[in-house]
Design a protein around this motif. Structure first.
Motif, mmCIF file in Angstrom:
data_model
loop_
_atom_site.group_PDB
_atom_site.id
_atom_site.type_symbol
_atom_site.label_atom_id
_atom_site.label_comp_id
_atom_site.label_asym_id
_atom_site.label_seq_id
_atom_site.Cartn_x
_atom_site.Cartn_y
_atom_site.Cartn_z
ATOM 1 N N MET A 1 75.421 60.233 20.997
ATOM 2 C CA MET A 1 75.444 58.937 21.834
ATOM 3 C C MET A 1 74.831 57.985 20.573
ATOM 4 N N LYS A 2 75.506 57.032 20.418
ATOM 5 C CA LYS A 2 75.359 55.908 19.335
ATOM 6 C C LYS A 2 74.504 54.778 19.871
ATOM 7 N N THR A 3 73.314 55.120 19.939
ATOM 8 C CA THR A 3 72.146 53.948 20.403
ATOM 9 C C THR A 3 71.233 53.573 18.963
ATOM 10 N N ASN A 4 70.243 52.712 19.258
ATOM 11 C CA ASN A 4 69.435 52.472 18.172
ATOM 12 C C ASN A 4 68.162 53.022 18.479
ATOM 13 N N LYS A 5 68.249 54.026 19.203
ATOM 14 C CA LYS A 5 67.010 55.064 19.376
ATOM 15 C C LYS A 5 67.370 56.061 19.757
ATOM 16 N N VAL A 6 66.642 57.563 19.508
ATOM 17 C CA VAL A 6 66.953 58.742 20.020
ATOM 18 C C VAL A 6 66.046 59.199 20.735
ATOM 19 N N ILE A 7 66.348 59.715 22.000
ATOM 20 C CA ILE A 7 65.331 60.288 22.815
ATOM 21 C C ILE A 7 65.162 62.021 22.516
ATOM 22 N N LEU A 8 64.085 62.228 21.879
ATOM 23 C CA LEU A 8 64.216 63.843 21.575
ATOM 24 C C LEU A 8 63.425 64.613 22.685
ATOM 25 N N VAL A 9 64.349 65.096 23.491
ATOM 26 C CA VAL A 9 63.617 65.946 24.787
ATOM 27 C C VAL A 9 63.531 67.369 24.586
ATOM 28 N N GLY A 10 64.385 67.871 23.474
ATOM 29 C CA GLY A 10 64.793 69.178 23.646
ATOM 30 C C GLY A 10 63.609 70.061 23.011
ATOM 31 N N ALA A 11 63.304 70.059 21.967
ATOM 32 C CA ALA A 11 62.445 71.151 21.655
ATOM 33 C C ALA A 11 60.871 70.532 21.641
ATOM 34 N N THR A 12 60.080 70.785 22.434
ATOM 35 C CA THR A 12 58.895 70.114 22.218
ATOM 36 C C THR A 12 58.110 71.517 21.760
ATOM 37 N N ILE A 13 57.511 71.060 20.665
ATOM 38 C CA ILE A 13 56.216 72.061 20.425
ATOM 39 C C ILE A 13 56.500 72.882 19.117
ATOM 40 N N LEU A 14 55.572 72.998 18.560
ATOM 41 C CA LEU A 14 55.094 73.525 17.564
ATOM 42 C C LEU A 14 56.059 74.804 16.957
ATOM 43 N N ALA A 15 56.938 74.822 16.212
ATOM 44 C CA ALA A 15 57.791 75.678 15.861
ATOM 45 C C ALA A 15 57.294 76.774 15.494
ATOM 46 N N THR A 16 56.545 77.192 14.668
ATOM 47 C CA THR A 16 55.966 78.121 14.636
ATOM 48 C C THR A 16 56.286 79.318 13.856
ATOM 49 N N LEU A 17 55.420 79.764 13.215
ATOM 50 C CA LEU A 17 55.858 80.791 12.412
ATOM 51 C C LEU A 17 54.891 82.006 12.219
ATOM 52 N N TYR A 324 79.953 60.083 30.638
ATOM 53 C CA TYR A 324 80.655 59.321 29.489
ATOM 54 C C TYR A 324 81.082 60.375 28.599
ATOM 55 N N PHE A 325 80.528 61.466 28.385
ATOM 56 C CA PHE A 325 81.139 62.564 27.673
ATOM 57 C C PHE A 325 82.647 62.895 27.895
ATOM 58 N N THR A 326 82.988 62.845 29.215
ATOM 59 C CA THR A 326 84.324 63.030 29.759
ATOM 60 C C THR A 326 84.988 61.580 29.779
ATOM 61 N N SER A 327 84.239 60.585 30.562
ATOM 62 C CA SER A 327 85.077 59.430 30.718
ATOM 63 C C SER A 327 85.243 58.530 29.550
ATOM 64 N N THR A 330 81.228 53.610 27.719
ATOM 65 C CA THR A 330 79.641 53.353 27.284
ATOM 66 C C THR A 330 78.732 53.882 27.947
ATOM 67 N N PRO A 331 77.377 54.481 27.424
ATOM 68 C CA PRO A 331 76.591 54.613 28.295
ATOM 69 C C PRO A 331 76.323 53.750 29.502
ATOM 70 N N GLN A 332 76.225 52.432 28.907
ATOM 71 C CA GLN A 332 76.042 51.175 29.906
ATOM 72 C C GLN A 332 77.100 51.191 30.947
ATOM 73 N N GLN A 333 78.221 51.474 30.513
ATOM 74 C CA GLN A 333 79.224 51.236 31.766
ATOM 75 C C GLN A 333 79.163 52.638 32.646
ATOM 76 N N ALA A 334 78.589 53.828 32.006
ATOM 77 C CA ALA A 334 78.513 55.172 32.900
ATOM 78 C C ALA A 334 77.631 54.849 34.033
ATOM 79 N N ILE A 335 76.688 54.120 33.848
ATOM 80 C CA ILE A 335 75.724 53.892 34.780
ATOM 81 C C ILE A 335 76.439 53.562 36.388
ATOM 82 N N ASP A 463 66.406 54.076 26.929
ATOM 83 C CA ASP A 463 67.659 52.987 27.233
ATOM 84 C C ASP A 463 67.863 53.267 28.653
ATOM 85 N N ALA A 464 68.851 52.291 29.140
ATOM 86 C CA ALA A 464 69.230 52.164 30.498
ATOM 87 C C ALA A 464 69.786 53.372 31.064
ATOM 88 N N PHE A 465 70.638 53.994 30.362
ATOM 89 C CA PHE A 465 71.422 55.109 30.722
ATOM 90 C C PHE A 465 70.278 56.426 31.039
#
Length: 559
Positions: A1-17, A324-327, A330-335, A463-465
């Motif tokens: 998704m092309k936005t001016n910010k990126v929400i990083l929700v996936g990896a939380t946590i210290l990766a570790t080793l 919007y991956f299928t349609s 834009t994310p705004q329109q997909a709302i 963002d709005a979406f």
């Protein structure tokens, strides 16, 4: 998704080793005595974890983007903890094979990190190559995880093997995050969503259906009332690429939470694909298919073919992670395209949606080569805190080699900002170079408040979406979530009873017949249903259910 910010929700946590170094072979008694002595040098609170620099070794999957020894997060955390590591990192694609060989030979580092140890491996090597961890947890070397286990007893049940020991640590969903000692579960989607064409709903004055009968009406109107306005009956009411992302949306409405084993509130285990509710699901899907409401190409089309249909404005309802991956909107329109809601049916009057319990075993283990288990566990425990989860997610700031820096936005708020030259749309590449929490499943609890990387003049807010999808999931999925089956271990005896192929053989046949019943290749009658059930009995479904019932009872009664 092309936005001016990126929400990083996936990896939380210290990766570790890696935390444990290879030690010389010794007797079990000598080894345990040495471990007990080493534990005395480990601080249970604060940093550093040990006063004198400790060198440990670790086995983990390589990400292919950066060496663990060069990752900014690991370097920074090593300095804070006084623990350094020697890494063995086979490519992710080879990790299962390499792990098997290492366990079988005994030539393995002291820590196994994010390598997806299977339940069977934990059972086979637990007590020999893999050491029990519960005494260190209970002794206070893992205060964050210990708090989680006390607050959520089912987690401890799920990570405990039938012999009463804990040999691996889990990756946990955000429902187990005890930030500020509060529980604030965020509902999750695991197979993507089912979306409606909002413009079609509006044109035909239709609502998101709450029952399967209402769904049929919506789909029928999509097909017959020309919602795309081209004067042709070219509308495809419901489409997907195969059934995995669609199945639960329909099957759950008939009270079936899984095709395989499921357990009800009374603790009775059944095989979902043998129940009457499942039969009603098949009949309903066949009704959709035979009346032209279900895409005839559902079992064969590619994702690109589905998207082409959306581009031609011929799709009414379809599956994808985001609409919007299928349609192609834009994310705004997909709302304006709403997500489906869990439905009810005549056989099942309560809306339910199958969810996992958010527990994934096998994310972390210690072997007999680990010279200081207490230090290793204290090191990894940070990942079970919200702060540690977030730190692992994006690593340190630019001053310590990270890909972001602090800034103050127009509102005077302190925000995380991407470094100059990093494209927000491709920031994952930058993240993968600074933390091992990328493309792996490390030991952790997901963060409650995922960090947002913004531009300097953009407030740190979703963002709005993102706001839209969070509201959709919380209001629709949250109240209906049902855990169909808990995470649990099976004993060696139970594994042997099932053999190596029974589960696969059962599911393969179930899904073959699912397609035949839906398409009408095999008409679903009393006689064909009986034949189907008899075939499952021949494969061993009754034995399968009996063994799963024993495993569930053991899990339920674990103290």
């Amino acid at each position: 998704m092309k936005t001016n910010k990126v929400i990083l929700v996936g990896a939380t946590i210290l990766a570790t080793l890696s935390l444990c170094a290879c030690g010389n072979s010794s007797t079990a008694s000598d080894h345990l005595n040495q471990l007990t002595k080493n534990a005395k040098d480990v601080s249970k609170t604060g940093l550093p974890i040990v006063k004198n620099k400790l060198n440990l070794s670790m086995f983990a999957p390589g990400s292919g983007t950066s060496d663990y020894s060069k990752m900014a997060f690991l370097k920074d955390y090593s300095q804070q903890t006084n623990i350094s590591f020697k890494y063995t990192t086979p490519p992710s694609a080879d990790i299962a094979t390499k792990l098997n060989l290492a366990l079988a030979s005994g030539d393995i580092p002291g820590v196994i990190f994010a390598s997806a140890l299977s339940n069977a491996q934990a059972i086979q090597y637990g007590g020999s190559t893999l050491i029990p961890l519960e005494k260190y947890i209970d002794a206070g070397y893992m205060p964050n995880l210990k708090k989680i286990l006390a607050h959520y007893p089912d987690v401890r049940k799920s990570i405990t093997t039938p012999d009463g020991h804990i040999y691996t640590l889990p990756a946990l969903g955000n429902e187990y995050n005890l930030q500020d000692s509060k529980f604030a579960k965020q509902p999750q989607l695991y197979e993507g969503s089912l979306w409606f064409n909002g413009a079609w709903l509006k044109k035909l004055n239709l609502q998101v259906p709450k029952t399967t009968d209402q769904l049929y009406t919506v789909l029928y109107d999509f097909k017959t009332k020309d919602p795309n306005g081209n004067g042709k009956q070219d509308e495809i009411p419901l489409s997907s690429t195969g059934l995995p992302s669609l199945r639960n949306w329909i099957m759950n409405a008939f009270g079936v939470m899984a095709q395989e084993q499921q357990v009800n509130q009374k603790g009775k285990v059944t095989y979902g694909a043998t129940t009457n509710g499942y039969r009603q699901y098949l009949l309903f899907m066949n009704k959709l298919y035979s009346n032209g409401l279900l895409d005839k190409q559902i079992f064969s089309q590619s994702d690109d073919q589905k998207k082409a249909k959306a581009a031609a404005n011929t799709l009414g309802t379809y599956t994808d992670w985001f609409s919007y991956f299928t349609s192609g909107k834009t994310p705004q329109q997909a709302i304006l395209d709403p997500m489906a809601a869990p439905m009810t049916s005549d056989p099942s009057k309560k809306a339910a949606f199958a969810a996992t319990d958010g527990i994934t075993n096998g994310a972390f283990a210690l072997t007999t080569k680990c010279i200081n288990p207490a230090a290793a566990l204290r090191w990894v425990d940070y990942f079970y805190s919200n702060a540690g989860s977030q730190a692992l997610n994006i690593g340190p700031d630019q001053s310590k080699g990270g890909y972001w820096h602090w800034a103050t936005n127009k509102k005077g708020e302190k925000v995380h900002v991407l470094n100059k030259g990093i494209d927000p749309a491709n920031s994952e590449q930058a993240r993968s170079a600074v933390t091992p929490d990328y493309g792996t499943q490390p030991p952790k609890v997901n963060a409650q408040t995922p960090l947002v990387l913004a531009n300097e003049n953009d407030p740190e807010q979703p963002d709005a979406f993102s706001t839209f999808i969070n509201q959709e999931v919380a209001s629709k999925i949250g109240p209906a979530e049902v855990v169909a089956w808990p995470t649990l271990y099976m004993s060696k005896t139970q594994q042997n009873e099932l053999g190596s192929t029974m589960q696969t053989d059962l599911l393969t046949y179930v899904q073959q017949m699912e397609a035949k019943f839906i398409t009408g290749q095999t008409k679903l009658t009393a006689a064909t249903w009986k034949s189907y059930l008899n075939t499952l009995k021949g494969i061993g479904v009754d034995k399968y259910v009996a063994v799963q019932q024993k495993a569930y009872d053991t899990w339920k009664n674990t103290k």
